[in-house]
Design a protein around this motif. Structure first.
Motif: not given
Length: 399
Positions: A202-203, A208-209, A228-232, A234-235
């Motif tokens: 997605l980068a 939007i996720l 998803a909050a763990r991964f900058p 994705l967050a």
């Protein structure tokens, strides 16, 4: 003689204006249908996903305290500040990301409203939204109500994500991707490697996720929930949805939450304020007080793993084929090898037969697919008292 009133002429039947349906293909959900049939037949309802046991009495005491303390009027639109602060602390402790309680956390009327509002906030007419089949039944109608186009990408045969297929589905009209882990209906959990691959995929996009994480605290066998909050990466593009109802055994309260970066949350709140505006005040105060102790949700994996293991051990004595259950409180089984003629029935018909004849209600997996795919798979809910599970297993043993 007094005058006799003439008998009035029969009035024409009142006219009801015709309505052009916004959802012409949608009927009553399978969950409502199967729960009604279970009630009618006196069956053990392992279909709809709700516990048949009470929540912690301390949570009920906290509600009573909030009611009597006068917390009975509108709270702030985004939610009671104490609850948003509690969610910020909890998320940072579990997933290592800080969300600003003022600008990046909103309390919602359950996760279903949260997902609907998230889609309305980011999807314009004609936008495409990728959903992964099988998926929860509200996703596609929500997309259609927003004027979007649902693009269904099948999960793999083992219900893991097919990242190559997701990548191939992303195009110039793709606005959002909706994922769900732990996954309803399959019980599969996305591993860290897949989340990292998704982050990389997605980068370079503007996608939007929307991450449906309502079963975040029901992950078994030593695995971690990969929010998803763990991964900058994705967050920064994610609206993360969760549910107090699932976590604290109070599905009828309909209280959930959304966490997102401030620019996304600004748009989310524009929809939220004109959708429900705000959410049950005393429940929010009670939840804020209750979350001061993390033990209830930290102990949830062990609590539900014990129920899963008890239920699976009983099912192992039948001819049901058990699929893996890594999370959620759902167990999927294949019925193709049962020693009954009904093993050849389509899934919905088999579930109706199982409810009426055996006395146990389940949900057909075909209901979660856009094409109604038939695999002879059904889903049981094991969020039940031990006596309920044992009673269901006794009936299923007849198979």
């Amino acid at each position: 003689m007094p005058a006799i009133e003439p008998r009035p002429e029969p009035a024409a039947a009142p006219h009801t204006p015709a309505v052009r349906s916004r959802l012409p293909a949608v009927g009553t959900t399978i969950f409502t249908v199967m729960s009604a049939l279970a009630n009618e037949c006196g069956a053990v309802n392992l279909g709809q996903g709700f516990p048949d046991f009470d929540c912690d009495a301390r949570l009920l005491d906290a509600v009573n305290d909030a009611l009597r303390a006068g917390h009975n009027q509108y709270p702030p639109m985004a939610g009671v500040p104490a609850l948003r602060q509690a969610l910020a602390r909890k998320t940072e402790a579990l997933y290592g990301r800080h969300y600003d309680p003022e600008r990046e956390i909103t309390v919602t009327a359950g996760a279903t409203q949260a997902i609907f509002s998230a889609i309305l906030a980011v999807v314009q007419p004609g936008d495409e939204v990728i959903v992964l089949d099988p998926c929860y039944d509200s996703y596609v109608p929500n997309i259609e109500l927003a004027g979007g186009v649902a693009v269904r990408v099948p999960l793999r045969a083992d219900f893991g994500p097919d990242l190559d297929a997701i990548a191939a589905a992303i195009g110039p009209r793709t606005r959002a991707l909706l994922i769900n882990s732990p996954h309803n209906p399959s019980g599969r959990v996305w591993p860290r490697a897949d989340m990292l691959r998704l982050q990389e995929l997605l980068a370079p996009t503007e996608v939007i996720l929307i991450s449906d994480e309502v079963y975040e605290h029901m992950v078994f066998d030593g695995q971690l929930h990969q929010s998803a909050a763990r991964f900058p990466g994705l967050a920064a593009r994610a609206l993360v949805v969760s549910s107090f109802g699932k976590t604290l055994h109070v599905t009828g309260w309909k209280v959930g939450s959304v966490l997102a970066p401030a620019p996304l949350m600004t748009e989310f709140r524009k929809v939220h304020q004109f959708n429900v505006f705000t959410v049950n005040t005393p429940m929010q105060h009670a939840l804020a007080a209750y979350l001061a102790d993390p033990a209830p949700y930290l102990q949830l994996p062990e609590f539900y793993a014990a129920k899963r293991d008890r239920f699976r051990a009983g099912l192992a004595r039948t001819r049901f084929e058990l699929l893996p259950c890594e999370g959620t409180y759902f167990q999927c089984v294949r019925y193709a090898h049962l020693a009954v003629p009904e093993r050849d029935l389509p899934e919905a018909e088999f579930c109706r037969w199982l409810t009426r004849t055996i006395g146990v209600a389940a949900i057909p997996l075909s209901a979660f697919y856009g094409d109604g795919r038939e695999q002879r798979l059904i889903r049981f809910c094991f969020a039940k008292r031990e006596a309920t599970l044992d009673g269901a297993l006794q009936r299923l043993a007849r198979l």
